[in-house]
Design an enzyme around this catalytic site. Structure first.
Site, short mmCIF file in Angstrom:
data_model
loop_
_atom_site.label_atom_id
_atom_site.label_comp_id
_atom_site.label_asym_id
_atom_site.label_seq_id
_atom_site.Cartn_x
_atom_site.Cartn_y
_atom_site.Cartn_z
N GLU A 182 0.83 -1.21 0.00
CA GLU A 182 0.00 0.00 0.00
C GLU A 182 0.86 1.26 0.00
O GLU A 182 0.80 2.11 0.90
CB GLU A 182 -0.97 0.00 1.17
CG GLU A 182 -2.11 -0.99 1.01
CD GLU A 182 -2.93 -0.76 -0.27
OE1 GLU A 182 -3.07 0.40 -0.69
OE2 GLU A 182 -3.40 -1.76 -0.84
N ASP A 410 -14.30 24.63 -36.72
CA ASP A 410 -13.50 23.42 -36.58
C ASP A 410 -13.43 22.72 -37.93
O ASP A 410 -14.45 22.56 -38.61
CB ASP A 410 -14.12 22.50 -35.53
CG ASP A 410 -13.24 21.30 -35.25
OD1 ASP A 410 -12.03 21.48 -35.01
OD2 ASP A 410 -13.76 20.16 -35.27
N GLY A 505 0.46 27.29 -19.57
CA GLY A 505 1.25 28.51 -19.54
C GLY A 505 1.14 29.29 -20.82
O GLY A 505 1.46 30.48 -20.87
#
Length: 657
Positions: A182, A410, A505
């Protein structure tokens, strides 16, 4: 000197001592971990649902053999509950201690966890496996070789068991194999000295065949120890099983109500649960998958790397994607979840989901312990198209609060899709138009139809006429040249070619200072754009009241039906390793997402208009005007129409020709 002959008891003790001494020199015939477990391992009553001899299940074979394979140095297992992982780990430890004569070290998250592991699992394993018990003359007695933290066997090998909280527990021990139970329950930084696997694996230095085995159900995305460890491996192997009916291989997936594959059941009847084959729509029942008398069943399962395509069926022999033998990899990661196990029923999986649905805390447990996936912070707030559909509104073609229109297009291989969005103060937005035009994207006929849509006008609630201030047109596919030509034809600064950039960013729109191939190719920070959109989709509208950032949808199936909202909410943010760095990227999972892409491009057009052309959504509405780079020349004061043969004319619809 007169010596008494030894007693029978003394002779037996002497023989026992000799056998134990010679045991260290015994070299048994080579066995794999699975072969050893199938012959020797036993499920103890105190730590198992069903007591009895161990039989390795098909989906366990590759994992258990990898734990014992000397050529594999690191094994990561990202798994759900109810898969027998702890038993596989115990079998691998017994195999290394008895068969390969290796020192082993286990780490549990805490000392209490260690105590439970030692008393419940290790103690009973030694008792119930004769070949291991033969190496433990101290079993059942108080002895320095028999403590909760360490067991020393007659062949000179030791099993150390430590809690993982204290840095001191990672020191001064030499081992051949380190096992982490674990791992996701461990602290990420052990007393500011490093990660548990970094500290624990230092104990392997000097080992001839170092082995580090890490396993756990995952926890929170971004900080989960087992998924971070797994992502360090170049190989993430998932279990591919053939469909019992068509034979096509697939990784079992949970799917969803809108997916054409995965787990399905009759409404209100979890007992009817079945799996829908993603290749041919075959209905697979659980007993069919585990019926090894069939030509295709889980007995033919193989683990295939989703990154490189390499595969293995048994954790011993590995092959490339062209089925050619390859050297055994040094590091492998496995992902496996409850659906593969006959130890639970598919009906129970559905019951678990239904119990968790609508409760974020329970859903987190379901995702971690049943699906074997990390919990995303936003998972519980994942957008549901039905919620958006339920809050559609009745509004005029363009509401009075709108001050400007922006469009996104698109590009697909057989069509162009467009959406028009109205923007008002506080960047409140309304879906105004949707169009889908089929044909050859490079053909003059389809491009003519798109041009007509570009110049369409829209009526505001107060009767004013508006046209689209700026378009963002996807140019990243196979029809880049066509999009560039349409930008030149209709207006370089009115129809702006856009190309997505997936790095975080990146600004939502980066309109260039210089032309690229004669157009202003604009880079769109798609991750940031989608982050903004998904956050704003959670904002609830208030009837008749401006709500900053709110995105509105019309109660009009021609513009906004179920499919539109499914496409808009198709993507989720998932962790990915890109060039060695962990990043979260938006992923549609193969679902259609043209509506979302069009909104991203329209948003980019809006940002370009604000940043480079002075558009202010908090000012007066911009009514019908010519395209930005085709402003008509000054006309004589008396002129109301163009001169014969040419000139500019503002039509009733507001388009300059």
């Amino acid at each position: 000197m007169n010596l008494s002959p030894p007693t029978t008891e003394q002779l037996e003790e002497l023989a026992k001592a000799v056998r134990l001494g010679l045991a260290a020199l015994h070299r048994p015939p080579p066995m794999t971990a699975v072969e050893w477990a199938n012959e020797h391992f036993y499920l103890s009553s105190e730590s198992s649902y069903h007591e009895g001899r161990w039989e390795t299940l098909p989906f366990q074979v590759a994992i258990l053999n990898a734990m014992g394979n000397d050529e594999i140095r690191k094994v990561n297992i990202v798994k759900s509950a109810r898969l027998g992982y702890t038993k596989m780990m115990l079998a691998a430890i017994g195999y290394l201690l008895e068969h390969k004569k290796r020192n082993c070290l286990t780490f549990s998250p805490t000392d209490d966890d260690r105590d439970k592991f030692s008393k419940t699992h290790v103690k009973t394993m030694i008792r119930d496996i004769p070949v291991v018990l033969a190496l433990a003359p101290w079993h059942g007695k108080k002895h320095t070789d028999n403590t909760t933290a360490a067991k020393r066997f007659a062949n000179g090998k030791q099993l150390f068991m430590h809690g993982g909280k204290a840095a001191r527990n990672y020191r001064e021990i030499s081992a051949d194999g380190v096992f982490y139970d674990e791992l996701s329950g461990f602290d990420s930084d052990i007393e500011r000295e490093g990660t548990p696997t970094t500290l624990g694996d230092k104990r392997l230095e000097g080992a001839t065949f170092p082995k580090s085995v890490r396993g756990s159900t995952p926890k929170l995305a971004g900080s989960c120890q087992i998924t971070l460890a797994a992502e360090e491996s170049p190989h993430l192997l998932r279990c591919n099983v053939p469909c019992p009916h068509c034979g096509e291989e697939q990784v079992l997936k949970w799917g969803g109500k809108d997916e054409p594959y995965g787990f399905k059941w009759d409404k209100g009847n979890a007992e009817s649960a079945f799996y829908l084959c993603e290749h041919n729509g075959c209905v697979i029942r659980q007993h069919e998958l585990h019926d090894d008398t069939r030509p295709h069943s889980i007995a033919q399962a193989r683990y295939v790397c989703e990154k490189t395509g390499i595969w293995t069926r048994d954790g011993i022999d590995f092959f490339d994607k062209d089925d050619q033998p390859i050297p055994t990899p040094r590091t492998v990661s496995f992902h496996i979840w409850t659906a593969y196990s006959p130890l639970t029923t598919w009906a129970q999986i559905v019951y678990d989901f239904l119990d968790a649905k609508g409760d974020a805390t329970k859903l987190k447990t379901f995702v971690n312990t049943t699906l074997g996936e990390t919990w995303e912070d936003e998972y519980g707030e994942k957008l549901d198209w039905e919620l958006l559909y339920g809050r559609r509104e009745v509004y005029a073609q363009v509401p009075n609060r709108a001050v400007g229109l922006f469009g996104g297009i698109d590009t697909q291989d057989d069509r162009y899709e467009g959406r028009v969005w109205a923007v008002g103060a506080g960047q409140e937005m309304w879906l105004v138009d949707r169009w889908i035009l089929y044909g050859d994207p490079a053909g003059a006929e389809l491009l003519k139809k798109v041009g007509e849509r570009l110049r369409r006008t829209y009526t505001r609630e107060d009767g004013g006429v508006m046209n689209v201030i700026r378009w963002g047109w996807d140019s990243g596919g196979s029809y880049t040249d066509e999009v560039y030509s349409q930008s030149k034809k209709h207006g370089l600064m009115w129809v702006v070619p856009v190309k997505g950039a997936n790095d975080y960013g990146k600004p939502i729109a980066n309109f260039p200072r210089k032309k690229h191939k004669g157009v202003y190719l604009t880079e769109v920070g798609t991750n940031n754009a989608k982050e903004l959109i998904y956050n704003r989709l959670k904002i609830q509208p208030q009837p008749g009241v401006p709500v900053e950032g709110c995105i509105h949808f019309p109660a009009n199936d021609e513009l906004c039906d179920e499919d539109e909202l499914k496409q808009l909410t198709a993507e989720v943010k998932l962790p990915r390793v890109v060039k060695g760095q962990r990043k979260y990227l938006w992923d549609s999972g193969g679902r259609r997402n043209e509506a979302l892409d069009c909104l991203v491009y329209a948003l980019a057009a809006f940002y370009v208009s604000m940043q480079r052309f002075g558009f202010d959504p908090n000012q007066q509405p911009v009514m019908a005007t010519p395209p930005p780079d085709k402003t008509p020349p000054p006309a004589p004061a008396q002129a109301q129409a163009p001169a014969a043969g040419g000139g500019w004319l503002q039509t009733q619809g507001g388009i300059w020709l």
